[in-house]
Design a protein around this motif. Structure first.
Motif, mmCIF file in Angstrom:
data_model
loop_
_atom_site.group_PDB
_atom_site.id
_atom_site.type_symbol
_atom_site.label_atom_id
_atom_site.label_comp_id
_atom_site.label_asym_id
_atom_site.label_seq_id
_atom_site.Cartn_x
_atom_site.Cartn_y
_atom_site.Cartn_z
ATOM 1 N N GLN A 90 22.435 46.760 19.108
ATOM 2 C CA GLN A 90 21.252 46.206 18.462
ATOM 3 C C GLN A 90 21.021 44.750 18.845
ATOM 4 O OE1 GLN A 90 21.999 46.846 14.294
ATOM 5 N NE2 GLN A 90 23.133 44.948 14.041
ATOM 6 N N ASN A 91 22.084 44.029 19.166
ATOM 7 C CA ASN A 91 21.924 42.646 19.599
ATOM 8 C C ASN A 91 21.503 42.549 21.059
ATOM 9 O OD1 ASN A 91 22.836 40.468 17.469
ATOM 10 N ND2 ASN A 91 24.093 42.280 17.139
ATOM 11 N N LEU A 92 22.065 43.388 21.914
ATOM 12 C CA LEU A 92 21.597 43.431 23.305
ATOM 13 C C LEU A 92 20.116 43.783 23.351
ATOM 14 C CD1 LEU A 92 24.510 45.275 25.167
ATOM 15 C CD2 LEU A 92 24.176 42.813 24.829
ATOM 16 N N SER A 93 19.679 44.629 22.429
ATOM 17 C CA SER A 93 18.275 45.024 22.383
ATOM 18 C C SER A 93 17.365 43.836 22.096
ATOM 19 C CB SER A 93 18.074 46.106 21.320
ATOM 20 O OG SER A 93 16.728 46.511 21.256
ATOM 21 N N ASP A 94 17.789 42.933 21.198
ATOM 22 C CA ASP A 94 16.979 41.750 20.896
ATOM 23 C C ASP A 94 16.857 40.833 22.108
ATOM 24 O OD1 ASP A 94 16.330 42.374 18.281
ATOM 25 O OD2 ASP A 94 18.080 41.384 17.442
ATOM 26 N N ILE A 95 17.947 40.666 22.841
ATOM 27 C CA ILE A 95 17.885 39.872 24.076
ATOM 28 C C ILE A 95 16.947 40.535 25.071
ATOM 29 C CG2 ILE A 95 19.231 39.031 26.032
ATOM 30 C CD1 ILE A 95 19.850 37.544 23.442
ATOM 31 N N ASN A 96 17.071 41.838 25.201
ATOM 32 C CA ASN A 96 16.222 42.638 26.092
ATOM 33 C C ASN A 96 14.749 42.455 25.754
ATOM 34 O OD1 ASN A 96 15.949 44.653 28.167
ATOM 35 N ND2 ASN A 96 15.742 46.235 26.605
ATOM 36 N N ALA A 97 14.437 42.421 24.447
ATOM 37 C CA ALA A 97 13.047 42.350 24.002
ATOM 38 C C ALA A 97 12.397 41.007 24.317
ATOM 39 C CB ALA A 97 12.967 42.619 22.502
ATOM 40 N N MET A 98 13.185 39.992 24.599
ATOM 41 C CA MET A 98 12.640 38.704 25.012
ATOM 42 C C MET A 98 12.410 38.641 26.522
ATOM 43 S SD MET A 98 12.326 37.097 22.171
ATOM 44 C CE MET A 98 12.036 35.403 22.669
ATOM 45 N N GLY A 99 12.762 39.728 27.210
ATOM 46 C CA GLY A 99 12.665 39.740 28.667
ATOM 47 C C GLY A 99 13.850 39.084 29.331
ATOM 48 N N ALA A 100 14.959 38.943 28.586
ATOM 49 C CA ALA A 100 16.123 38.223 29.086
ATOM 50 C C ALA A 100 17.248 39.182 29.479
ATOM 51 C CB ALA A 100 16.618 37.231 28.041
ATOM 52 N N ARG A 101 18.232 38.619 30.162
ATOM 53 C CA ARG A 101 19.414 39.352 30.621
ATOM 54 C C ARG A 101 20.600 38.957 29.748
ATOM 55 N NH1 ARG A 101 23.176 37.243 34.157
ATOM 56 N NH2 ARG A 101 21.709 35.547 34.629
ATOM 57 N N PRO A 102 21.274 39.924 29.090
ATOM 58 C CA PRO A 102 22.412 39.578 28.233
ATOM 59 C C PRO A 102 23.553 38.965 29.040
ATOM 60 C CG PRO A 102 21.628 41.808 27.782
ATOM 61 C CD PRO A 102 20.966 41.370 29.040
ATOM 62 N N ARG A 116 35.299 43.365 1.175
ATOM 63 C CA ARG A 116 35.343 44.569 0.342
ATOM 64 C C ARG A 116 34.846 45.792 1.088
ATOM 65 N NH1 ARG A 116 33.781 40.544 -3.325
ATOM 66 N NH2 ARG A 116 35.202 40.325 -5.107
ATOM 67 N N GLU A 117 34.036 45.566 2.142
ATOM 68 C CA GLU A 117 33.544 46.651 2.966
ATOM 69 C C GLU A 117 33.565 46.218 4.426
ATOM 70 O OE1 GLU A 117 31.085 43.755 2.112
ATOM 71 O OE2 GLU A 117 30.784 45.301 0.574
ATOM 72 N N ILE A 118 33.389 47.179 5.320
ATOM 73 C CA ILE A 118 33.324 46.861 6.743
ATOM 74 C C ILE A 118 32.011 46.133 7.022
ATOM 75 C CG2 ILE A 118 33.247 47.815 9.081
ATOM 76 C CD1 ILE A 118 34.711 50.302 7.909
ATOM 77 N N SER A 119 32.106 45.002 7.693
ATOM 78 C CA SER A 119 30.917 44.242 8.050
ATOM 79 C C SER A 119 31.150 43.584 9.404
ATOM 80 C CB SER A 119 30.606 43.178 7.000
ATOM 81 O OG SER A 119 29.424 42.469 7.325
ATOM 82 N N VAL A 120 30.156 43.677 10.272
ATOM 83 C CA VAL A 120 30.253 43.108 11.617
ATOM 84 C C VAL A 120 29.015 42.259 11.882
ATOM 85 C CG1 VAL A 120 30.619 43.566 14.062
ATOM 86 C CG2 VAL A 120 31.415 45.226 12.370
ATOM 87 N N THR A 121 29.237 41.006 12.226
ATOM 88 C CA THR A 121 28.147 40.133 12.643
ATOM 89 C C THR A 121 28.355 39.790 14.108
ATOM 90 O OG1 THR A 121 27.842 39.193 10.443
ATOM 91 C CG2 THR A 121 27.001 37.917 12.299
ATOM 92 N N THR A 122 27.377 40.110 14.924
ATOM 93 C CA THR A 122 27.459 39.851 16.353
ATOM 94 C C THR A 122 26.348 38.893 16.765
ATOM 95 O OG1 THR A 122 28.421 42.017 16.804
ATOM 96 C CG2 THR A 122 27.414 40.885 18.662
ATOM 97 N N THR A 123 26.718 37.896 17.526
ATOM 98 C CA THR A 123 25.757 36.984 18.130
ATOM 99 C C THR A 123 25.741 37.253 19.628
ATOM 100 O OG1 THR A 123 26.160 35.286 16.460
ATOM 101 C CG2 THR A 123 25.140 34.564 18.511
ATOM 102 N N ALA A 124 24.546 37.400 20.181
ATOM 103 C CA ALA A 124 24.398 37.665 21.606
ATOM 104 C C ALA A 124 23.625 36.532 22.267
ATOM 105 C CB ALA A 124 23.678 38.994 21.838
ATOM 106 N N PHE A 125 23.926 36.320 23.540
ATOM 107 C CA PHE A 125 23.281 35.281 24.330
ATOM 108 C C PHE A 125 22.671 35.909 25.578
ATOM 109 C CE2 PHE A 125 27.136 33.641 22.298
ATOM 110 C CZ PHE A 125 26.579 32.700 21.443
#
Length: 364
Positions: free
Chosen positions: A93-105, A153-162
């Motif tokens: 989902q984070n690679l997709s946001d980079i993709n949507a800007m026309g950028a290369r992850p 208390r639950e599984i949570s993942v925060t990913t930052t992409a460049f």
């Protein structure tokens, strides 16, 4: 954000995390042993990592997926979410946001919070999902440069992409112009169909005997595909940069549904958007079995279902669309609004599928 090594800012017993018999060091070692990616200038091992930024600009995004908000550890149908599923989706989902800007992850960092009952096998599976998502989605220049681990208390993942624009300009939501044609790249509705399949109730005895990461044996192949579209979405990484090079004026990824995200383009660009239902009917055929098994009108998934991360973009009226892009409508002069054929989208949705909502909103 820590860069893996160092103290963990959560409750401990001595220096030992409250866990199923492993230490913070063992957790980090398990992650690093499973991660595969392009090499950064400086990867995990210090307080921060480094990426090369030859363009002089850095595209960045962040997203979080949390248990019982974005996935269930055990779904009502009996499917048990794996670490692989969570790792894959958190990256995709984070690679997709980079993709949507026309950028290369070019890089990611990941913060992983785990409840005490999670074991190292789950962690190893998570690392494999992260790595396979990068590799199989085609983000071959994307490096894992570190992250953080902690208890929750639950599984949570925060990913930052460049990402890098490689000298080009970003494709914003605000560039659509009257007369533009609108097109999508990717599958519409599949991930949303997957949620409805996963939410179907199964008896408790069947859930208890179903292996982790397995599907009920009676599911047809296209139902399985819908579920995988939810658990392990496949945004078409690289298609955003191709669209930018082909003259896309505006673009975003469809994370919250076609109609809702079209509203965002309309608002940002100050145009009216008309979606053509006839151009979307071919998407319904891909969802026939899922619709039959759930009793849900597939129009709901195609028009308002999110998390498939297809791209939605505006091009010149006479443009030759890039490969794998399909026409779905037009931008027109007028107030910022979305229509389906000649009806306001919300009226069309209410009349045809009995739903007033135009898409996903985590606060409603």
């Amino acid at each position: 954000m820590q860069h893996f090594p160092g103290r963990c800012r959560v409750r401990k017993i001595g220096w030992r995390l409250v866990s199923r018999g492993f230490t913070e060091k063992e957790l980090i070692e398990t992650l690093l042993a499973g991660y595969r990616s392009a090499a950064p200038l400086l990867g995990p091992g210090d307080d921060a990592g480094m990426l090369s930024v030859p363009d002089g600009r850095l595209v960045t995004t962040v997203d979080t997926i949390t248990e019982d908000q974005d996935f269930r550890r055990v779904w009502p149908c009996g499917y048990r979410t794996t670490g692989y599923d969570v790792g894959w989706k958190s990256v995709a989902q984070n690679l997709s946001d980079i993709n949507a800007m026309g950028a290369r992850p070019t890089g990611i960092v990941t913060s992983l919070s785990l409840p005490a009952e999670i074991d190292l096998g789950w962690v190893a599976s998570f690392a494999a999902g992260v790595s396979d998502s990068i590799e199989q989605l085609g983000a071959h220049d994307c490096a894992i440069i570190g992250g953080d681990v902690g208890r929750g208390r639950e599984i949570s993942v925060t990913t930052t992409a460049f990402g890098s624009l490689d000298g080009g300009e970003p494709v914003l939501r605000s560039g659509a112009r009257p007369g533009d044609i609108l097109a999508v790249c990717g599958v519409l509705g599949q991930a949303a169909a997957g949620v409805d399949v996963l939410e179907q109730a199964t008896s408790r005895s069947e859930i208890q005997t179903m292996p982790v990461g397995d599907f009920p044996s009676e599911w047809p192949e296209d139902v399985r595909s819908a579920v995988l579209g939810q658990l392990r979405p496949r945004p078409r990484i690289g298609a955003g940069a191709v669209a930018r090079a082909s003259g896309a004026h505006a673009m975003l990824d469809l994370s919250d549904g076609l109609v809702r995200d079209a509203e965002r383009i309309a608002d940002a660009s100050g145009v009216s958007i008309r979606l053509e239902s006839a151009s979307l009917e071919h998407e319904l055929r891909k969802l026939h079995e899922a619709a039959g098994s759930t009793g849900v009108d597939p129009w709901k998934w195609v028009l308002t279902g999110g998390e498939g991360f297809a791209l939605f973009a505006a091009f010149d009226a006479d443009a030759d669309l890039p490969e794998d892009w399909c026409f779905v409508g037009r931008a027109e002069p007028g107030e910022a609004e979305v229509r389906i054929d000649e009806r306001f989208a919300r009226d069309w949705l209410a009349e045809n599928i009995g739903q007033a909502s135009s898409g996903w909103d985590p606060f409603r």
